[in-house]
Design an enzyme around this catalytic site. Structure first.
Site, mmCIF file in Angstrom:
data_model
loop_
_atom_site.group_PDB
_atom_site.id
_atom_site.type_symbol
_atom_site.label_atom_id
_atom_site.label_comp_id
_atom_site.label_asym_id
_atom_site.label_seq_id
_atom_site.Cartn_x
_atom_site.Cartn_y
_atom_site.Cartn_z
ATOM 1 N N PHE A 141 0.813 -1.139 -0.264
ATOM 2 C CA PHE A 141 0.039 -0.438 0.181
ATOM 3 C C PHE A 141 0.847 0.999 -0.307
ATOM 4 O O PHE A 141 1.284 1.480 1.192
ATOM 5 C CB PHE A 141 -0.767 0.001 1.292
ATOM 6 N N ASP A 226 9.653 2.926 2.088
ATOM 7 C CA ASP A 226 8.288 3.976 2.073
ATOM 8 C C ASP A 226 7.780 3.614 4.348
ATOM 9 O O ASP A 226 7.393 2.677 4.133
ATOM 10 C CB ASP A 226 7.306 2.951 1.500
ATOM 11 N N LYS A 255 2.400 10.828 7.723
ATOM 12 C CA LYS A 255 1.497 10.536 8.523
ATOM 13 C C LYS A 255 1.939 11.518 9.206
ATOM 14 O O LYS A 255 1.517 12.288 9.704
ATOM 15 C CB LYS A 255 1.546 9.162 8.677
#
Ligand SMILES: *Cc1c(COP(=O)(O)O)cnc(C)c1O
Length: 401
Positions: A141, A226, A255
């Site tokens: 993802f 990531d 985030k």
């Protein structure tokens, strides 16, 4: 005063149906706790998918944002401002890198890393124009843009959104031999999540990340980590790769970098790689704005103490010990690192969504990642007593199923 059903009805009527939220309507939040519009309190066991690592409204972060609101919030990158250089230097120093490309959302950081890797492949590695390839892992993802869903294997995320961007090769996660076989002379980069968050907090087998580093070195390929969800203390280290003793050429961060206040993301890495970008080749109206930089700098100050990494490691050991006791008692498996767990509900039990709803009834908020897998990711500021309260609620839900 309007009650929860009125707010939910308004969302259903006016907001696109691209999410399936729990029927809770949050009005206020503080630390690890949120309060709904009817005054009921809940423990937050999701923490905004790790965007809220420091909890809701951490006082240092709110103070930094408030102070910057009183100075200047946006300039565009057409002009310099007095927060950008400091933010980039402090983030590079924190992560042991040399350069920072500030963006806003996580997906934008991934997109930026892909562009940088491709340009590096053409200008430094000498890949023929238009031929650069990036190797990715199955069940990844990395975000929701058209290019990123092009190399997703989640059919819900992809169906009806083609045509897709070429130039990506997907191999099973955790299989370094498959990566070795997929690398060609045109490979620009290997793009990997050191721990796969959305897939259900999947930790790769020992040696996998070190193998990737070795393969990338041998074959002249960039390693892009990531760390948008795994980074910034979630796993008990600053970066999940740190625990494997591995350095990436580029990291994507997001985030928690925005402290739960605003979207702040970045690509960080070496000068050799990020230095390929020239004026006009990439940008963002909002990326690196003064308010984002001020909040990001306050986040960096919190991370620099190591306190949150330590809390995640200590509380995470407790979480995993207690979760382990539930395997065979309603759970079939538990995985994770630090204060981050993917738990599989035993076959024949409730769905992940049903468990989330039952937990909500007991005052604990979390969410299934898919099917029968729940992700537990409480804010790192949570107290041990509150952590136990949430775990007790999950044990009760499983026992009652
Ligand atoms: C959340 C996430 C993204 C995308 O971030 P957005 O801010 O939602 O665009 C990318 N990669 C990983 C690993 C993520 O967890």
């Amino acid at each position: 005063m309007a009650a929860s059903p009125d707010f939910i009805a308004a969302d259903d009527r006016w907001s696109t149906h691209n999410y399936h939220p729990l029927p809770v309507v949050i009005a206020e939040a503080d630390g690890a706790w949120v309060t709904d519009v009817e005054g009921k309190r809940y423990l937050d066991f999701l923490a905004g998918y790790s965007a809220l690592n420091f909890g809701h409204r951490h006082p240092d972060l709110v103070a930094a944002a408030t102070e910057q609101l009183g100075r200047v919030t946006l300039t565009s990158r057409a002009f310099h401002h007095d927060q950008l250089g400091a933010f980039c230097r402090e983030l590079a120093e924190l992560t042991g890198t040399e350069m920072v490309l500030p963006m806003n959302s996580g997906a934008e950081a991934v997109e930026a890393a892909i562009k940088v890797a491709r340009k590096w492949a053409y200008r430094v590695k000498g890949v023929p124009d238009g031929q650069a390839q990036i190797v990715v892992a199955g069940s990844n993802f990395h975000g929701r843009t058209t290019t990123i869903v092009s190399f997703s294997d989640d059919e819900t995320a992809r169906a009806d959104f083609g045509p897709f961007t070429p130039g990506f090769v997907s191999v099973p996660y955790g299989d370094s031999a498959a990566i070795a076989a997929a690398i060609t002379e045109n490979t620009a980069a290997v793009l990997i999540e050191p721990v796969q968050g959305e897939a259900g907090v999947i930790v790769p087998p020992p040696g996998y990340l070190a193998n990737l580093r070795r393969l990338c070195d041998e074959r002249g390929v960039l390693l892009i980590a990531d760390e948008i969800q795994s980074g910034l203390a979630r796993t008990g280290a600053l970066l999940a790769l740190d625990e494997a003793g591995v350095r990436a050429d580029l990291y994507t961060l997001g985030k928690a970098l925005g402290g739960g206040i605003m979207p702040v993301s970045a690509v960080v890495g070496s000068r050799e790689v990020l230095g390929v970008l020239r004026p006009g080749e990439h940008g963002s109206t909002f990326g690196g704005n003064p308010l984002a930089c001020a909040v990001g700098r306050a986040v960096i100050r919190l991370l620099a103490t190591g306190e949150f990494q330590q809390r995640s490691a200590t509380l995470g050991a407790h979480l995993h010990a207690r979760m382990g006791e539930l395997v065979g008692n309603g759970l079939s498996a538990v995985r994770g690192r630090g204060l981050w767990a993917g738990v599989d509900i035993a076959a024949g039990g409730l769905s992940g969504h049903a468990v989330s709803e039952a937990l909500m009834g007991k005052g604990v908020l979390c969410k299934e990642t898919h099917g029968s897998t729940l992700r537990l990711a409480p804010p790192l500021v949570i107290s041990e007593a509150d952590l136990d309260r949430g775990i007790d609620a999950l044990a009760e839900v499983l026992a009652e199923a």
